[in-house]
Write an enzyme that holds these catalytic residues in place. Sequence first.
Site, PDB file in Angstrom:
ATOM      1  N   CYS B  86      69.512   1.040  13.618  1.00  0.00           N
ATOM      2  CA  CYS B  86      70.313   2.023  14.340  1.00  0.00           C
ATOM      3  C   CYS B  86      72.093   1.101  14.902  1.00  0.00           C
ATOM      4  CB  CYS B  86      70.226   2.926  15.355  1.00  0.00           C
ATOM      5  SG  CYS B  86      70.468   4.003  15.633  1.00  0.00           S
ATOM      6  N   HIS B 195      64.814   4.432  12.466  1.00  0.00           N
ATOM      7  CA  HIS B 195      64.096   4.428  14.102  1.00  0.00           C
ATOM      8  C   HIS B 195      62.002   3.858  13.663  1.00  0.00           C
ATOM      9  CE1 HIS B 195      67.194   3.910  16.916  1.00  0.00           C
ATOM     10  NE2 HIS B 195      67.685   4.828  16.366  1.00  0.00           N
ATOM     11  N   GLU B 197      60.556   1.538  15.156  1.00  0.00           N
ATOM     12  CA  GLU B 197      59.689   1.370  16.320  1.00  0.00           C
ATOM     13  C   GLU B 197      59.866   2.610  17.121  1.00  0.00           C
ATOM     14  OE1 GLU B 197      62.964   1.746  15.810  1.00  0.00           O
ATOM     15  OE2 GLU B 197      63.914   2.136  17.356  1.00  0.00           O
TER      16      GLU B 197
END
Lengths: 87, 231
Positions: B86, B195, B197
């Site tokens: 991002c 994302h 994560e």
Amino acid sequence: MPKPEILDPQGKAVAGALPRLGFGQFTAVRQGKRFELEVDGPVTPEVLAAAAEAATQVLSNPVIEDVVRVADSEADAAATISSGNLA
Amino acid sequence: MTRIGVVTFPGTLDDRDAARAVRLAGAEPVALWHADADLRGVDAVVLPGGFSYGDYLRAGAISRFAPVMGEVVEAAGKGMPVLGICNGFQVLTEAHLLPGSMIKNDHLHFVCREQVLAVESTETAWTGEYQPGERITIPLKNQDGQYVADERTLDELEGEGRVVFRYEDTNPNGSRRGIAGISNARGNVVGLMPHPEHAVEAGFGPDGARGPRSGTDGLRFFTSVMRALVS
């Protein structure tokens, strides 16, 4: 300014709003940025050249934006450097 | 143990989640600070998401000049794996480690959704544990997520197999050719808008095949880089 071939979503949103406010004569809007840099002392050609360098290296991203004008805003007929001379 | 650095800039939001993902994958997360020109001997670096410097000037534009970035650029040039997520992806494009740029989403709205991606390249340091063409679901959340580059660059990326992820089912932000993530020619530097994560632990991820919030499709980014570093 955003490059002509780059979609400008903000400008498009503004263009959509203008007719609703009675400004029907504008067919398109593109939105850019203006930076005002201050120096102590006179704006010499060297200062303008440094501003042009900052404009191309930091203030704009050449992938999506063009530098359209670097000028001494206090001198009305300021030296204008076209973006083509900046590279 | 593999040591993976996670950089924190002023305004970074997802550094803790990125460090947590690194730990869940079995590596040791190492906190890196934007103002320190020091990678603390890490084996790989993650530039996490957020709004570094408030996205002032342009997303990622000021972070690029942080002292730590000089070290990241040098290490990337020597082959160290670097992942930009991002805002981290935006920093990588501003640092010229990856081509193109991100502009405001075409519809002007902030996007927050569970996004399906196609993994188009498994040849990178961060995607070796995926199957070519595999569909994965990870969160997408951003304002300036529309990937743009000139046609020649886009042709080059596609021709060289450097489009790593493409949006599936829908193009959520107007990105050119549906591109969600790309790599450099060597494959050690990868950037993407969604994302991974945030999809590493059952109970906290997107909805998955095993039930609500069961999705852990992002975890293999981090196990991939561990394998790449060993081999």
